[in-house]
Enzyme design. Sequence first.
Site, PDB file in Angstrom:
ATOM      1  N   PRO A 175      -2.031  10.904   3.094  1.00 16.03           N
ATOM      2  CA  PRO A 175      -0.833  10.236   2.993  1.00 16.03           C
ATOM      3  C   PRO A 175      -0.499   9.374   4.574  1.00 16.03           C
ATOM      4  CG  PRO A 175      -0.536  12.401   2.022  1.00 16.03           C
ATOM      5  CD  PRO A 175      -1.620  12.360   2.607  1.00 16.03           C
ATOM      6  N   ALA A 205      -2.808   8.943   6.972  1.00 16.39           N
ATOM      7  CA  ALA A 205      -3.843   8.731   7.629  1.00 16.39           C
ATOM      8  C   ALA A 205      -4.993   7.813   6.700  1.00 16.39           C
ATOM      9  CB  ALA A 205      -4.605   9.750   8.185  1.00 16.39           C
ATOM     10  N   SER A 250      -6.500   3.719   7.257  1.00 14.66           N
ATOM     11  CA  SER A 250      -7.284   3.264   8.213  1.00 14.66           C
ATOM     12  C   SER A 250      -7.418   3.829   9.524  1.00 14.66           C
ATOM     13  CB  SER A 250      -6.620   1.559   8.484  1.00 14.66           C
ATOM     14  OG  SER A 250      -6.386   1.068   7.428  1.00 14.66           O
ATOM     15  N   PHE A 301      -5.345   9.412  -2.769  1.00 15.29           N
ATOM     16  CA  PHE A 301      -6.188   8.322  -3.436  1.00 15.29           C
ATOM     17  C   PHE A 301      -7.590   8.704  -3.439  1.00 15.29           C
ATOM     18  CE2 PHE A 301      -2.994   5.367  -0.796  1.00 15.29           C
ATOM     19  CZ  PHE A 301      -2.535   4.989  -2.063  1.00 15.29           C
ATOM     20  N   ILE A 302      -7.954   9.999  -4.214  1.00 15.12           N
ATOM     21  CA  ILE A 302      -9.246  10.387  -4.094  1.00 15.12           C
ATOM     22  C   ILE A 302      -9.879  10.128  -5.628  1.00 15.12           C
ATOM     23  CG2 ILE A 302     -11.073  12.383  -3.736  1.00 15.12           C
ATOM     24  CD1 ILE A 302      -9.308  11.269  -1.347  1.00 15.12           C
ATOM     25  N   GLU A 338     -21.760   2.503   1.858  1.00 17.33           N
ATOM     26  CA  GLU A 338     -20.499   2.395   1.067  1.00 17.33           C
ATOM     27  C   GLU A 338     -19.955   1.171   0.776  1.00 17.33           C
ATOM     28  OE1 GLU A 338     -17.400   5.294   1.838  1.00 17.33           O
ATOM     29  OE2 GLU A 338     -15.877   4.081   0.266  1.00 17.33           O
ATOM     30  N   GLN A 362     -12.001 -33.116 -15.022  1.00 18.47           N
ATOM     31  CA  GLN A 362     -12.345 -32.971 -14.042  1.00 18.47           C
ATOM     32  C   GLN A 362     -12.018 -31.959 -12.951  1.00 18.47           C
ATOM     33  OE1 GLN A 362     -11.572 -35.935 -10.923  1.00 18.47           O
ATOM     34  NE2 GLN A 362     -13.978 -36.358 -10.631  1.00 18.47           N
ATOM     35  N   HIS A 407      -8.356 -19.391 -18.271  1.00 20.96           N
ATOM     36  CA  HIS A 407      -8.086 -18.683 -19.454  1.00 20.96           C
ATOM     37  C   HIS A 407      -6.529 -19.324 -19.918  1.00 20.96           C
ATOM     38  CE1 HIS A 407     -11.683 -16.635 -19.234  1.00 20.96           C
ATOM     39  NE2 HIS A 407     -11.661 -16.182 -20.265  1.00 20.96           N
ATOM     40  N   ASN A 462      -9.836  -5.007   4.385  1.00 21.15           N
ATOM     41  CA  ASN A 462     -10.699  -6.141   5.105  1.00 21.15           C
ATOM     42  C   ASN A 462     -10.342  -6.639   6.432  1.00 21.15           C
ATOM     43  OD1 ASN A 462     -12.099  -5.901   2.500  1.00 21.15           O
ATOM     44  ND2 ASN A 462     -11.470  -8.029   1.894  1.00 21.15           N
TER      45      ASN A 462
HETATM   46  C1  FAD Z   1      -8.269   3.262  -6.262  1.00 26.77           C
HETATM   47  C2  FAD Z   1      -8.511   3.625  -4.749  1.00 26.77           C
HETATM   48  C3  FAD Z   1      -9.593   4.450  -4.578  1.00 26.77           C
HETATM   49  C4  FAD Z   1      -9.791   5.202  -3.378  1.00 26.77           C
HETATM   50  N1  FAD Z   1     -10.605   5.980  -3.223  1.00 26.77           N
HETATM   51  C5  FAD Z   1     -10.860   6.777  -2.251  1.00 26.77           C
HETATM   52  C6  FAD Z   1     -11.629   7.909  -2.292  1.00 26.77           C
HETATM   53  O1  FAD Z   1     -12.324   8.249  -3.043  1.00 26.77           O
HETATM   54  N2  FAD Z   1     -11.653   8.802  -1.098  1.00 26.77           N
HETATM   55  C7  FAD Z   1     -10.776   8.399   0.144  1.00 26.77           C
HETATM   56  O2  FAD Z   1     -10.840   8.835   1.273  1.00 26.77           O
HETATM   57  N3  FAD Z   1     -10.114   7.211   0.115  1.00 26.77           N
HETATM   58  C8  FAD Z   1     -10.003   6.532  -0.857  1.00 26.77           C
HETATM   59  N4  FAD Z   1      -9.010   5.501  -1.071  1.00 26.77           N
HETATM   60  C9  FAD Z   1      -8.039   5.253   0.143  1.00 26.77           C
HETATM   61  C10 FAD Z   1      -8.516   3.828   0.828  1.00 26.77           C
HETATM   62  O3  FAD Z   1      -9.623   4.312   1.485  1.00 26.77           O
HETATM   63  C11 FAD Z   1      -7.373   3.583   1.764  1.00 26.77           C
HETATM   64  O4  FAD Z   1      -6.139   3.348   0.783  1.00 26.77           O
HETATM   65  C12 FAD Z   1      -7.587   2.528   2.738  1.00 26.77           C
HETATM   66  O5  FAD Z   1      -8.568   3.023   3.658  1.00 26.77           O
HETATM   67  C13 FAD Z   1      -6.358   2.043   3.392  1.00 26.77           C
HETATM   68  O6  FAD Z   1      -5.628   2.983   4.076  1.00 26.77           O
HETATM   69  P1  FAD Z   1      -4.013   3.225   3.690  1.00 26.77           P
HETATM   70  O7  FAD Z   1      -3.770   2.912   2.171  1.00 26.77           O
HETATM   71  O8  FAD Z   1      -3.381   4.437   4.357  1.00 26.77           O
HETATM   72  O9  FAD Z   1      -3.367   1.817   4.389  1.00 26.77           O
HETATM   73  P2  FAD Z   1      -2.772   1.562   6.055  1.00 26.77           P
HETATM   74  O10 FAD Z   1      -4.166   2.056   6.747  1.00 26.77           O
HETATM   75  O11 FAD Z   1      -1.660   2.321   6.089  1.00 26.77           O
HETATM   76  O12 FAD Z   1      -3.061  -0.146   6.027  1.00 26.77           O
HETATM   77  C14 FAD Z   1      -1.970  -0.555   5.590  1.00 26.77           C
HETATM   78  C15 FAD Z   1      -2.348  -2.075   5.962  1.00 26.77           C
HETATM   79  O13 FAD Z   1      -2.259  -2.272   7.416  1.00 26.77           O
HETATM   80  C16 FAD Z   1      -3.568  -2.877   7.867  1.00 26.77           C
HETATM   81  N5  FAD Z   1      -3.853  -2.345   9.095  1.00 26.77           N
HETATM   82  C17 FAD Z   1      -4.076  -1.063   9.407  1.00 26.77           C
HETATM   83  N6  FAD Z   1      -4.569  -0.909  10.679  1.00 26.77           N
HETATM   84  C18 FAD Z   1      -4.893  -2.026  11.000  1.00 26.77           C
HETATM   85  C19 FAD Z   1      -5.336  -2.696  12.394  1.00 26.77           C
HETATM   86  N7  FAD Z   1      -6.010  -1.774  13.323  1.00 26.77           N
HETATM   87  N8  FAD Z   1      -5.637  -3.889  12.380  1.00 26.77           N
HETATM   88  C20 FAD Z   1      -5.119  -4.604  11.374  1.00 26.77           C
HETATM   89  N9  FAD Z   1      -4.607  -4.484  10.145  1.00 26.77           N
HETATM   90  C21 FAD Z   1      -4.447  -2.995  10.052  1.00 26.77           C
HETATM   91  C22 FAD Z   1      -4.557  -2.527   6.891  1.00 26.77           C
HETATM   92  O14 FAD Z   1      -5.471  -3.425   6.631  1.00 26.77           O
HETATM   93  C23 FAD Z   1      -3.457  -2.930   5.545  1.00 26.77           C
HETATM   94  O15 FAD Z   1      -3.237  -4.108   5.142  1.00 26.77           O
HETATM   95  C24 FAD Z   1      -8.809   4.881  -2.424  1.00 26.77           C
HETATM   96  C25 FAD Z   1      -7.732   3.965  -2.429  1.00 26.77           C
HETATM   97  C26 FAD Z   1      -7.550   3.385  -3.714  1.00 26.77           C
HETATM   98  C27 FAD Z   1      -6.400   2.450  -3.830  1.00 26.77           C
END
Ligand code: FAD
Length: 380
Positions: free
Chosen positions: A128, A130, A132, A156-157, A243, A280, A339, A367
């Site tokens: 929740p 951790a 990125s 989000f697993i 991945e 066009q 569509h 991204n």
């Molecule tokens: C459908 C789905 C399936 C998933 N499956 C898995 C899985 O199987 N296993 C698993 O471990 N995880 C999984 N995830 C988790 C996913 O990898 C994370 O949601 C993702 O890494 C982003 O983390 P966060 O949601 O905490 O966003 P945050 O880290 O809180 O980021 C929020 C925003 O801040 C931006 N941000 C953060 N840090 C920076 C930086 N240094 N510079 C610029 N921008 C930044 C991010 O780009 C984003 O736009 C899944 C998520 C979803 C939605």
Amino acid sequence: MEIIKYTEEHNIFREAARRFLAKEITPYVDEWEEAGIVPRSAWQKMGGQGFLCMSVPEEYGGLGADFLYSVILTEEMTRTNHCGLAASLHSDVVVPYITAYASEELKHKYLPGCVSGDIITAVAMTEPNAGSDLASMRTTAVEDGDQVIINGQKTFISNGQNCDLLVLAAKDPSAESPHHGLNLYLVEAGTPGFEKGKKIKKVGWHSQDTSELYFTDCRVPTANRLGQKGGGFYMLMEKLQQERLVCAIGAQAAAERCLEMTIPYCQERKAFGKPISKFQHNQFTIVEMATEIKLGRAFLEKLILAHMAGENVVVDVSMAKYWTTDMAMRVADRCVQLHGGYGYCEEYPIARAWRDIRVMSIFAGTNEIMKTVAAKFMGL
Ligand SMILES: Cc1cc2nc3c(=O)[nH]c(=O)nc-3n(C[C@H](O)[C@H](O)[C@H](O)COP(=O)(O)OP(=O)(O)OC[C@H]3O[C@@H](n4cnc5c(N)ncnc54)[C@H](O)[C@@H]3O)c2cc1C
């Protein structure tokens, strides 16, 4: 413009996969989207026909196939227009951690089941607080002799409900730095102290059982650690490349499918007495999308070959992951627009493709994180 030279065997595999998926998977997708989960029997059917974990060596029950078989399957899966049966995640993301880093004993114990579809895997990194910033993870794993005690929470697993085996990232609280304290452990479902939490209600990926997971004094053998103690961060950095590449392959194929379903629609749908493909503006839209798709494919195929050759592809993989997933979203969005109102209706496959593509720029490293990785490795 052919960059990857597929062999006759690859082409036969593609045809077989396409036929199998059209018969055994696609007809059931609406039912699974409604149920919010894919039945285990579908995983077993995939495994039974040799469509899971193709790269696992023969001695552990696999085919020892090259990465192009994974590319083909990832591309063909997009034709089913759903993301619940996350075969690429299982075969090309999670299981490679076991193949590369588990002990011989664990490989013999788990890999045959991963290949047959009797063992469904998941990888649990995100928490929740951790996502990125993995280094701030709070889940702890304390090694105590031949056991390790795990406490914490993941979210989000993917495959969270169905999973039988988890690759879990957790930190050693006594380590001097978060990077050196990260470890990966194999945790079996049903281990006391490991609870599957609620399935998360998402905007898309409705048939995928993405879930929360909880660990309370969960004990697994220390022998379930993958690789050397403290090596988790290195293993993640290494395996995250494939991945992200698989994510890019999925995004590229999804963009191609969106255009494939939109061109015939535009040729058939009439407005003001002629097919909408004769306006066009719509022609320019389609040509622009087709151009982006061709650019993406050329970049991606070159990258796939570089990855297979063992080159350092960190910068290009980061670029490909961010660019193809953004491109796929641009394409899907424009295809929905073409569509008209029907693009917003469940009956039309473009609607599901559009909402399912949205998440691709978020997972496997957002991204924005892809651009920070590329910038770092470019020495900026
Ligand atoms: C459908 C789905 C399936 C998933 N499956 C898995 C899985 O199987 N296993 C698993 O471990 N995880 C999984 N995830 C988790 C996913 O990898 C994370 O949601 C993702 O890494 C982003 O983390 P966060 O949601 O905490 O966003 P945050 O880290 O809180 O980021 C929020 C925003 O801040 C931006 N941000 C953060 N840090 C920076 C930086 N240094 N510079 C610029 N921008 C930044 C991010 O780009 C984003 O736009 C899944 C998520 C979803 C939605």
